[in-house]
Design a protein around this motif. Structure first.
Motif, PDB file in Angstrom:
ATOM      1  N   PRO A   1      30.686  27.140 -13.432  1.00 46.15           N
ATOM      2  CA  PRO A   1      31.440  25.880 -13.384  1.00 46.15           C
ATOM      3  C   PRO A   1      31.646  25.315 -14.779  1.00 46.15           C
ATOM      4  O   PRO A   1      31.099  25.813 -15.772  1.00 46.15           O
ATOM      5  CB  PRO A   1      30.550  24.982 -12.524  1.00 46.15           C
ATOM      6  CG  PRO A   1      29.175  25.534 -12.705  1.00 46.15           C
ATOM      7  CD  PRO A   1      29.322  27.007 -12.904  1.00 46.15           C
ATOM      8  N   GLN A   2      32.441  24.239 -14.870  1.00 46.16           N
ATOM      9  CA  GLN A   2      32.705  23.605 -16.156  1.00 46.16           C
ATOM     10  C   GLN A   2      31.449  22.954 -16.731  1.00 46.16           C
ATOM     11  O   GLN A   2      31.263  22.902 -17.943  1.00 46.16           O
ATOM     12  CB  GLN A   2      33.803  22.548 -15.994  1.00 46.16           C
ATOM     13  CG  GLN A   2      34.340  21.985 -17.297  1.00 46.16           C
ATOM     14  CD  GLN A   2      35.272  22.941 -18.024  1.00 46.16           C
ATOM     15  OE1 GLN A   2      35.768  23.882 -17.417  1.00 46.16           O
ATOM     16  NE2 GLN A   2      35.506  22.699 -19.304  1.00 46.16           N
ATOM     17  N   THR A   3      30.585  22.473 -15.853  1.00 44.71           N
ATOM     18  CA  THR A   3      29.338  21.844 -16.271  1.00 44.71           C
ATOM     19  C   THR A   3      28.201  22.439 -15.453  1.00 44.71           C
ATOM     20  O   THR A   3      28.330  22.612 -14.234  1.00 44.71           O
ATOM     21  CB  THR A   3      29.379  20.318 -16.053  1.00 44.71           C
ATOM     22  OG1 THR A   3      29.569  20.054 -14.659  1.00 44.71           O
ATOM     23  CG2 THR A   3      30.510  19.678 -16.831  1.00 44.71           C
ATOM     24  N   TYR A   4      27.085  22.742 -16.125  1.00 46.74           N
ATOM     25  CA  TYR A   4      25.982  23.354 -15.379  1.00 46.74           C
ATOM     26  C   TYR A   4      24.667  23.216 -16.134  1.00 46.74           C
ATOM     27  O   TYR A   4      24.625  22.904 -17.334  1.00 46.74           O
ATOM     28  CB  TYR A   4      26.266  24.824 -15.069  1.00 46.74           C
ATOM     29  CG  TYR A   4      26.553  25.706 -16.268  1.00 46.74           C
ATOM     30  CD1 TYR A   4      25.534  26.374 -16.940  1.00 46.74           C
ATOM     31  CD2 TYR A   4      27.860  25.903 -16.706  1.00 46.74           C
ATOM     32  CE1 TYR A   4      25.805  27.194 -18.022  1.00 46.74           C
ATOM     33  CE2 TYR A   4      28.141  26.726 -17.786  1.00 46.74           C
ATOM     34  CZ  TYR A   4      27.107  27.369 -18.443  1.00 46.74           C
ATOM     35  OH  TYR A   4      27.381  28.187 -19.520  1.00 46.74           O
ATOM     36  N   ASP A   5      23.591  23.463 -15.380  1.00 53.15           N
ATOM     37  CA  ASP A   5      22.212  23.417 -15.861  1.00 53.15           C
ATOM     38  C   ASP A   5      21.578  24.744 -15.441  1.00 53.15           C
ATOM     39  O   ASP A   5      21.430  25.012 -14.245  1.00 53.15           O
ATOM     40  CB  ASP A   5      21.500  22.220 -15.217  1.00 53.15           C
ATOM     41  CG  ASP A   5      20.049  22.060 -15.641  1.00 53.15           C
ATOM     42  OD1 ASP A   5      19.468  23.010 -16.194  1.00 53.15           O
ATOM     43  OD2 ASP A   5      19.488  20.968 -15.383  1.00 53.15           O
ATOM     44  N   LEU A   6      21.214  25.567 -16.419  1.00 50.11           N
ATOM     45  CA  LEU A   6      20.778  26.936 -16.142  1.00 50.11           C
ATOM     46  C   LEU A   6      19.383  27.159 -16.697  1.00 50.11           C
ATOM     47  O   LEU A   6      19.098  26.811 -17.854  1.00 50.11           O
ATOM     48  CB  LEU A   6      21.750  27.921 -16.804  1.00 50.11           C
ATOM     49  CG  LEU A   6      21.594  29.406 -16.498  1.00 50.11           C
ATOM     50  CD1 LEU A   6      22.060  29.713 -15.079  1.00 50.11           C
ATOM     51  CD2 LEU A   6      22.394  30.228 -17.497  1.00 50.11           C
ATOM     52  N   THR A   7      18.482  27.702 -15.890  1.00 55.30           N
ATOM     53  CA  THR A   7      17.161  28.100 -16.365  1.00 55.30           C
ATOM     54  C   THR A   7      17.039  29.614 -16.255  1.00 55.30           C
ATOM     55  O   THR A   7      17.528  30.221 -15.303  1.00 55.30           O
ATOM     56  CB  THR A   7      16.043  27.444 -15.534  1.00 55.30           C
ATOM     57  OG1 THR A   7      16.115  27.899 -14.180  1.00 55.30           O
ATOM     58  CG2 THR A   7      16.154  25.931 -15.579  1.00 55.30           C
ATOM     59  N   LEU A   8      16.387  30.228 -17.241  1.00 51.90           N
ATOM     60  CA  LEU A   8      16.223  31.676 -17.260  1.00 51.90           C
ATOM     61  C   LEU A   8      14.853  32.022 -17.810  1.00 51.90           C
ATOM     62  O   LEU A   8      14.399  31.409 -18.789  1.00 51.90           O
ATOM     63  CB  LEU A   8      17.302  32.336 -18.122  1.00 51.90           C
ATOM     64  CG  LEU A   8      17.138  33.851 -18.259  1.00 51.90           C
ATOM     65  CD1 LEU A   8      18.277  34.598 -17.597  1.00 51.90           C
ATOM     66  CD2 LEU A   8      16.994  34.270 -19.706  1.00 51.90           C
TER      67      LEU A   8
END
Length: 463
Positions: A343-350
């Motif tokens: 998406p245009q805005t996101y919060d990702l953890t890896l």
């Protein structure tokens, strides 16, 4: 809502015009207040006012009328520049840099008081007509003087002021201001000749701006400075402790230091010391052509709030404020490695358990925006070379070194053109990346046993 696809939607910025330094983050009654330098009339760095927003949860922000505006004929007629906010015996008080029409890098220290301290939104302000400090102390050959920061230590109130000297030495000046209307010079707290500072920052800075100081959970202190050292300028931190000498004067004894943010689009951070934590916001400037900025009608954004502390080994600990989790959509858009549209805005953890590559964006020629993490080597590399910056130097990959271990945790916040990367709670990177219309925003994770979860940011959760 802005139709510019590069517009951050979930970070503090005025609807139009220019924004730069965050100023005076402050807790009053039940609200967090965040002030910032802005030009409400055009997306250019001129006609500087203090904008103002407040929030009950650090996520939903309410914009208020301009707090401080230049006073014709006054000490701030050419701009209300950086400073802080103080609770002065129950009255919120802005302590800021005033600039007149003839200044040449040397400002004055001005005050403005809340018109109604009972108003939790603090929508009215009354500037004092004369500065409380007309300029730097004589005899130091100061050519840069600005950005007061007030704090308490040894049962008194003190202030730091950023400075630069004619011989090219940067410094932080110390003032006793237990009475906010009576400032007394108390010496140079620290300068660029300090061996720890010289090792951490190098020798390019000719001035230190926007000094900020916070206390850690174990009683140590961290001093943040914005380094007037090139284009783009950078930011640094020094750990250590405050001590008093026999005359009650303060000294800052340095222990370690380094670069605060590894990115090229972060400057002038401001700190709010809360009883249980310290919060930080920074300014992220534009890195696209002037004509695009003019067409968009806006320039600059403040970063997400970040929580600062120290690790047991004395290194800086930094992570996004936990309140940001409130912006996540109810369900994640990805829960396992694969090929997924972003998406245009996101919060990702890896979490990387072996060398892992994360691809985020691909151009028509197949070049990618990637993050490569190797826990066994303790390295993370951000490569955005396919999206060159304009107007400021540097699109080369950024490499970060962290302690080696069996796994490496990353968190990535993307909001329009604003990219904020957090690595193992030890380092952070702020960059502006502007997608081309034909770019493909797609998440691809390649690495054995990698774990990934990502959430879109939900506009329904934004205030």
């Amino acid at each position: 809502m802005s139709h510019d696809p590069h517009t951050p939607l979930f970070r503090v910025r005025p609807p139009t015009g220019w924004i730069n330094d965050p100023n005076g983050p402050f807790r009053w009654r039940s609200r967090h207040h965040l002030f910032y330098q802005c030009n409400p009339h055009a997306p250019v760095h001129a006609d500087i006012h203090w904008g103002h927003a407040s929030s009950r949860d650090l996520v939903h922000w309410e914009h208020h009328p301009i707090a401080l505006a230049p006073t014709p004929g006054g000490p701030d007629e050419a701009g209300c520049w950086s400073g802080c906010m103080v609770d002065d015996a129950g009255t919120p008080t802005a302590v800021y840099t005033g600039v007149d029409r003839v200044h040449a890098g040397v400002g004055t220290i001005c005050l403005a008081r809340a018109a109604d301290p009972e108003d939790e939104r603090l929508t009215g302000w009354k500037p004092l007509p004369t500065p409380v400090l007309a300029g730097p102390p004589p005899g130091l050959d100061v050519v840069m003087f600005r950005d007061p920061f007030v704090f308490r230590s040894a049962e008194r109130r003190w202030a730091l002021v950023g400075a630069g000297h004619a011989d090219g030495t940067p410094s932080i000046l110390l003032y006793d201001c237990d009475d906010l209307t009576d400032w007394r010079f108390a010496g140079v707290l620290l300068d660029g000749r300090d061996p720890v500072a010289a090792c951490a920052f190098g020798d390019k800075a000719v001035g230190w701006e926007c000094p900020q100081l916070y206390r850690t959970a174990d009683g140590d202190h961290v001093l943040l400075v914005s380094l007037w050292d090139g284009d783009p300028c950078s930011t640094g931190y020094l750990t250590g402790h405050l001590q008093t000498d026999g005359q009650g004067r303060l000294d800052f004894v340095t222990r370690a230091g380094g670069r605060l943010d590894q990115g090229r689009d972060f400057y002038a951070p401001a700190v709010l010391q809360e009883p249980e934590r310290a919060l930080l916001w920074g300014w992220s400037w534009e890195a696209r052509p002037r004509e695009e900025v003019d067409r968009a009608g806006w320039a600059g954004v403040l970063t997400a709030p970040r929580v600062l502390d120290l690790h047991p080994d004395g290194s800086l600990r930094v992570r996004p404020a936990p309140e940001l989790d409130l912006l996540r959509a109810a369900e994640p858009f990805v829960t396992a490695p694969g090929r997924v549209p972003l998406p245009q805005t996101y919060d990702l953890t890896l979490t990387a358990c072996h060398p892992t590559t994360v691809s985020l964006l691909r151009d028509v020629s197949g070049r990618e925006l990637t993050v490569r993490a190797d826990p066994t080597a303790g390295t993370v590399l951000l490569d955005r070379s396919a999206w060159p910056r304009t107007g400021r130097e540097g699109s080369a990959p950024i490499t970060m070194q962290v302690p080696k271990g069996p796994q490496l945790a990353l968190r990535l916040l993307v909001d329009g053109s604003l990219l904020e990367l957090f690595v193992a709670e030890r380092t952070m990177v702020t960059e502006r990346v502007y997608r081309h219309p034909d770019d493909i925003a797609e998440l691809v994770v390649n690495g054995p046993d990698a774990r990934v979860t990502g959430w879109a940011l939900d506009p329904q959760r934004r205030g």
